[in-house]
Design a protein around this motif. Structure first.
Motif, PDB file in Angstrom:
ATOM      1  N   MET A  79      31.859   6.288   6.493  1.00 39.50           N
ATOM      2  CA  MET A  79      32.971   5.416   6.888  1.00 39.50           C
ATOM      3  C   MET A  79      33.586   4.714   5.684  1.00 39.50           C
ATOM      4  SD  MET A  79      33.308   6.148   9.932  1.00 39.50           S
ATOM      5  CE  MET A  79      34.561   5.019  10.502  1.00 39.50           C
ATOM      6  N   ILE A  92      15.074 -10.573  12.338  1.00 44.68           N
ATOM      7  CA  ILE A  92      15.105 -10.657  10.865  1.00 44.68           C
ATOM      8  C   ILE A  92      16.317  -9.886  10.353  1.00 44.68           C
ATOM      9  CG2 ILE A  92      13.880 -10.096   8.720  1.00 44.68           C
ATOM     10  CD1 ILE A  92      11.280 -10.234  10.317  1.00 44.68           C
ATOM     11  N   GLY A  93      16.521  -8.673  10.910  1.00 40.48           N
ATOM     12  CA  GLY A  93      17.691  -7.879  10.528  1.00 40.48           C
ATOM     13  C   GLY A  93      18.985  -8.591  10.864  1.00 40.48           C
ATOM     14  N   LEU A 100      21.907   4.889   9.332  1.00 41.57           N
ATOM     15  CA  LEU A 100      22.544   3.759   8.652  1.00 41.57           C
ATOM     16  C   LEU A 100      23.265   4.201   7.379  1.00 41.57           C
ATOM     17  CD1 LEU A 100      19.947   0.884   9.012  1.00 41.57           C
ATOM     18  CD2 LEU A 100      22.242   0.967   9.969  1.00 41.57           C
ATOM     19  N   SER A 111      26.244   6.607   8.205  1.00 43.77           N
ATOM     20  CA  SER A 111      27.418   5.946   8.786  1.00 43.77           C
ATOM     21  C   SER A 111      28.170   5.153   7.728  1.00 43.77           C
ATOM     22  CB  SER A 111      26.995   4.984   9.904  1.00 43.77           C
ATOM     23  OG  SER A 111      26.275   5.656  10.872  1.00 43.77           O
ATOM     24  N   LEU A 112      27.413   4.343   6.979  1.00 44.58           N
ATOM     25  CA  LEU A 112      28.071   3.472   6.005  1.00 44.58           C
ATOM     26  C   LEU A 112      28.770   4.306   4.932  1.00 44.58           C
ATOM     27  CD1 LEU A 112      25.380   0.686   5.651  1.00 44.58           C
ATOM     28  CD2 LEU A 112      27.523   0.589   6.912  1.00 44.58           C
ATOM     29  N   LEU A 169      16.402   6.269  11.160  1.00 42.02           N
ATOM     30  CA  LEU A 169      17.132   5.018  10.953  1.00 42.02           C
ATOM     31  C   LEU A 169      17.877   5.031   9.615  1.00 42.02           C
ATOM     32  CD1 LEU A 169      15.466   1.817  12.093  1.00 42.02           C
ATOM     33  CD2 LEU A 169      16.520   1.746   9.872  1.00 42.02           C
ATOM     34  N   PHE A 185      23.553  -1.853  14.344  1.00 38.46           N
ATOM     35  CA  PHE A 185      23.651  -2.377  12.974  1.00 38.46           C
ATOM     36  C   PHE A 185      24.641  -1.538  12.159  1.00 38.46           C
ATOM     37  CE2 PHE A 185      19.607  -4.726  13.562  1.00 38.46           C
ATOM     38  CZ  PHE A 185      19.969  -5.913  12.957  1.00 38.46           C
ATOM     39  N   ALA A 186      24.590  -0.209  12.352  1.00 38.63           N
ATOM     40  CA  ALA A 186      25.509   0.668  11.615  1.00 38.63           C
ATOM     41  C   ALA A 186      26.952   0.355  12.004  1.00 38.63           C
ATOM     42  CB  ALA A 186      25.178   2.132  11.909  1.00 38.63           C
ATOM     43  N   HIS A 230       5.676  -8.813   9.320  1.00 43.51           N
ATOM     44  CA  HIS A 230       5.616  -8.818  10.785  1.00 43.51           C
ATOM     45  C   HIS A 230       4.921  -7.585  11.322  1.00 43.51           C
ATOM     46  CE1 HIS A 230       8.127 -12.132  12.499  1.00 43.51           C
ATOM     47  NE2 HIS A 230       8.250 -12.335  11.216  1.00 43.51           N
ATOM     48  N   LEU A 265       2.454  -7.069  14.622  1.00 41.73           N
ATOM     49  CA  LEU A 265       2.407  -5.829  15.414  1.00 41.73           C
ATOM     50  C   LEU A 265       1.148  -5.011  15.105  1.00 41.73           C
ATOM     51  CD1 LEU A 265       6.166  -4.826  15.363  1.00 41.73           C
ATOM     52  CD2 LEU A 265       4.804  -5.113  17.398  1.00 41.73           C
ATOM     53  N   GLY A 307      27.880  -2.714  10.349  1.00 43.17           N
ATOM     54  CA  GLY A 307      28.066  -2.451   8.924  1.00 43.17           C
ATOM     55  C   GLY A 307      29.435  -1.859   8.637  1.00 43.17           C
ATOM     56  N   VAL A 308      29.905  -1.001   9.555  1.00 46.60           N
ATOM     57  CA  VAL A 308      31.186  -0.337   9.345  1.00 46.60           C
ATOM     58  C   VAL A 308      32.347  -1.278   9.691  1.00 46.60           C
ATOM     59  CG1 VAL A 308      32.664   1.520  10.201  1.00 46.60           C
ATOM     60  CG2 VAL A 308      30.271   1.987   9.656  1.00 46.60           C
ATOM     61  N   PHE A 359       8.421  -7.238  18.289  1.00 49.64           N
ATOM     62  CA  PHE A 359       9.471  -6.301  17.893  1.00 49.64           C
ATOM     63  C   PHE A 359      10.829  -7.003  17.877  1.00 49.64           C
ATOM     64  CE2 PHE A 359      12.796  -3.502  19.643  1.00 49.64           C
ATOM     65  CZ  PHE A 359      12.925  -2.606  18.600  1.00 49.64           C
ATOM     66  N   VAL A 409      11.251  -8.892  14.805  1.00 49.60           N
ATOM     67  CA  VAL A 409      11.582  -8.028  13.668  1.00 49.60           C
ATOM     68  C   VAL A 409      13.082  -7.719  13.667  1.00 49.60           C
ATOM     69  CG1 VAL A 409      11.243  -5.732  12.684  1.00 49.60           C
ATOM     70  CG2 VAL A 409       9.276  -7.017  13.498  1.00 49.60           C
ATOM     71  N   CYS A 467      14.530   0.718  18.805  1.00 55.98           N
ATOM     72  CA  CYS A 467      14.809   0.445  17.396  1.00 55.98           C
ATOM     73  C   CYS A 467      15.994   1.295  16.933  1.00 55.98           C
ATOM     74  CB  CYS A 467      13.565   0.769  16.586  1.00 55.98           C
ATOM     75  SG  CYS A 467      13.622   0.236  14.909  1.00 55.98           S
ATOM     76  N   LEU A 468      16.043   2.555  17.386  1.00 51.06           N
ATOM     77  CA  LEU A 468      17.159   3.434  17.007  1.00 51.06           C
ATOM     78  C   LEU A 468      18.466   2.923  17.607  1.00 51.06           C
ATOM     79  CD1 LEU A 468      15.641   7.006  17.222  1.00 51.06           C
ATOM     80  CD2 LEU A 468      16.141   5.631  15.205  1.00 51.06           C
ATOM     81  N   PHE A 503      21.500  -9.540   7.884  1.00 47.47           N
ATOM     82  CA  PHE A 503      22.712  -8.742   7.673  1.00 47.47           C
ATOM     83  C   PHE A 503      23.952  -9.364   8.299  1.00 47.47           C
ATOM     84  CE2 PHE A 503      19.324  -5.674   6.955  1.00 47.47           C
ATOM     85  CZ  PHE A 503      19.727  -5.172   5.731  1.00 47.47           C
ATOM     86  N   MET A 545      10.300   2.314  19.593  1.00 47.08           N
ATOM     87  CA  MET A 545      10.949   3.050  18.502  1.00 47.08           C
ATOM     88  C   MET A 545      12.331   3.539  18.940  1.00 47.08           C
ATOM     89  SD  MET A 545       9.017   2.934  15.838  1.00 47.08           S
ATOM     90  CE  MET A 545       8.767   1.261  16.340  1.00 47.08           C
ATOM     91  N   ALA A 603      19.523   0.282  15.474  1.00 48.89           N
ATOM     92  CA  ALA A 603      19.988   0.827  14.194  1.00 48.89           C
ATOM     93  C   ALA A 603      21.456   1.223  14.313  1.00 48.89           C
ATOM     94  CB  ALA A 603      19.144   2.034  13.795  1.00 48.89           C
ATOM     95  N   THR A 655      10.803   7.249  13.058  1.00 45.34           N
ATOM     96  CA  THR A 655      11.916   6.359  13.390  1.00 45.34           C
ATOM     97  C   THR A 655      12.605   5.852  12.133  1.00 45.34           C
ATOM     98  OG1 THR A 655      10.641   5.673  15.294  1.00 45.34           O
ATOM     99  CG2 THR A 655      12.536   4.321  14.729  1.00 45.34           C
TER     100      THR A 655
END
Lengths: 138, 205
Positions: free
Chosen positions: A118, B193-194, A111, A114-115, A107, B45-46, A80, A85, B49-50, B187, B190, B38-39, B198, B35, B42, A103
């Motif tokens: 935790m 997809i995550g 990620l 945190s994982l 990121l 997502f974190a 992608h 893009l 995840g937790v 974007f 994208v 995106c953070l 996940f 961007m 993120a 970024t």
């Protein structure tokens, strides 16, 4: 294109001196039918495989299934980025790529950090751990 | 001493302000916004995840998710990406009607995506699996809902641009706006997809 002429002669001269005289009109690449179709077909394949694997029950090893699904997702994100893009090291004189790399670094730290933190909190600081340590049973 | 002050300043540095044509820095500026967005994702997502395995004795992913629905949604978003690409190609060729037609097709796919997602959320809430049920569902609604909200605003932006292009044609400002929305739209794909990897696929394994 027309915008190049619109820019000052001085600016053009600077760009040519930097070896970028052949710069695109707005520093961006808009792609072609071919590149969009390539990206689309690759995306369809990369989406269909993980869905088929998971809907079909997955492999015997859950870890292998998860690895395949995540691996294909990473590849699809790259597809992608490149085909939709139009990421490359040339657009905006490389600054979009620099921003992206920055970024991605942040990121990964957010990620993974945190994982990791935790997960350890969960395994090491849950109340039942104290019971086990004190020999009281859980 | 006197020989130094005799040289006019223009020989040393540019006295005129640097001229960029209007909007030359828009794409990099918009990219920086993406961007930062995106953070934000993120972090969501974190959080997922937790908290994603804290069901609070409530329903888990296997009780709730319907992968066929997710596959349908993924198809909608993927198709909207390629149709937006065709809109951009029509724009480069200078075809106003072609651009408008492809944007309309993109809008239909975007709205279909939202409709399916709202149906799914509504279904979950009716099952008693709303965001207040467990940490897993809170983080699920926060992440997927934020993405859905982005798509909703993208659709609003798309309609606005269709009106702009309809009224003013493919002027430079509109081309720039279409390029920004193009980046935004791809974007979001994208990010999706995550999400489907996940949240949905890994949850169902």
């Amino acid at each position: 294109m027309s915008s190049i002429e619109a820019q000052g002669d001085k600016h053009r001269a600077t760009r040519q001196a930097e070896g970028q005289g052949d710069h695109h009109d707005d520093g961006q690449d808009h792609g072609s039918v071919r590149s969009y179709m390539t990206g689309f077909i690759l995306s369809v394949i990369l989406t269909a495989i993980p869905f088929a694997v998971v809907m079909g029950g997955g492999f015997e090893s859950r870890l292998l299934t998860a690895a395949v699904v995540v691996g294909l997702a990473v590849v699809q994100i790259l597809v992608h980025m490149v085909y939709f893009l139009h990421m490359n090291t040339r657009s905006d004189e490389g600054w979009t790529m620099m921003a992206l790399i920055f970024t991605v670094v942040i990121l990964v730290i957010v990620l993974a950090g945190s994982l990791w933190v935790m997960y350890h909190m969960n395994t090491n600081m849950m109340p039942q751990m104290d019971h086990e340590a004190l020999g009281l049973g859980s | 001493m006197s020989t130094v002050s005799q040289t006019p300043p223009g020989d040393f540095w540019e006295v005129e302000p640097h001229h960029h044509h209007e909007g030359a820095s828009t794409s990099i500026g918009f990219w920086v916004y993406l961007m930062s967005d995106c953070l934000m994702f993120a972090i969501l997502f974190a959080v997922f995840g937790v908290l994603g395995t804290s069901y609070a004795a409530g329903p888990g992913p296997k009780d709730l998710f319907d992968l066929e629905l997710v596959a349908l949604n993924t198809a909608f978003l993927l198709l909207s990406s390629i149709t937006y690409g065709f809109a951009m190609l029509a724009m480069v060729k200078g075809s106003r009607n072609g651009t408008l037609a492809w944007l309309a097709v993109t809008l239909v796919f975007g709205l279909s995506f939202l409709a399916v997602e709202l149906y799914e959320f509504n279904h979950l809430i009716h099952l008693g699996a709303g965001p207040q049920r467990s940490a897993f569902l809170s983080s699920f609604f926060a992440l997927v809902g934020t993405h859905g909200l982005h798509v909703a605003f993208g659709c609003l932006w798309l309609v606005t641009l269709m009106i702009q292009v309809g009224q003013r044609g493919l002027i430079d400002a509109n081309r720039r706006r279409l390029s920004c929305l193009s980046m935004f739209w791809h974007f979001l794909d994208v990010i999706w997809i995550g999400v489907f990897t996940f949240v949905y696929l890994l949850g169902m394994i």
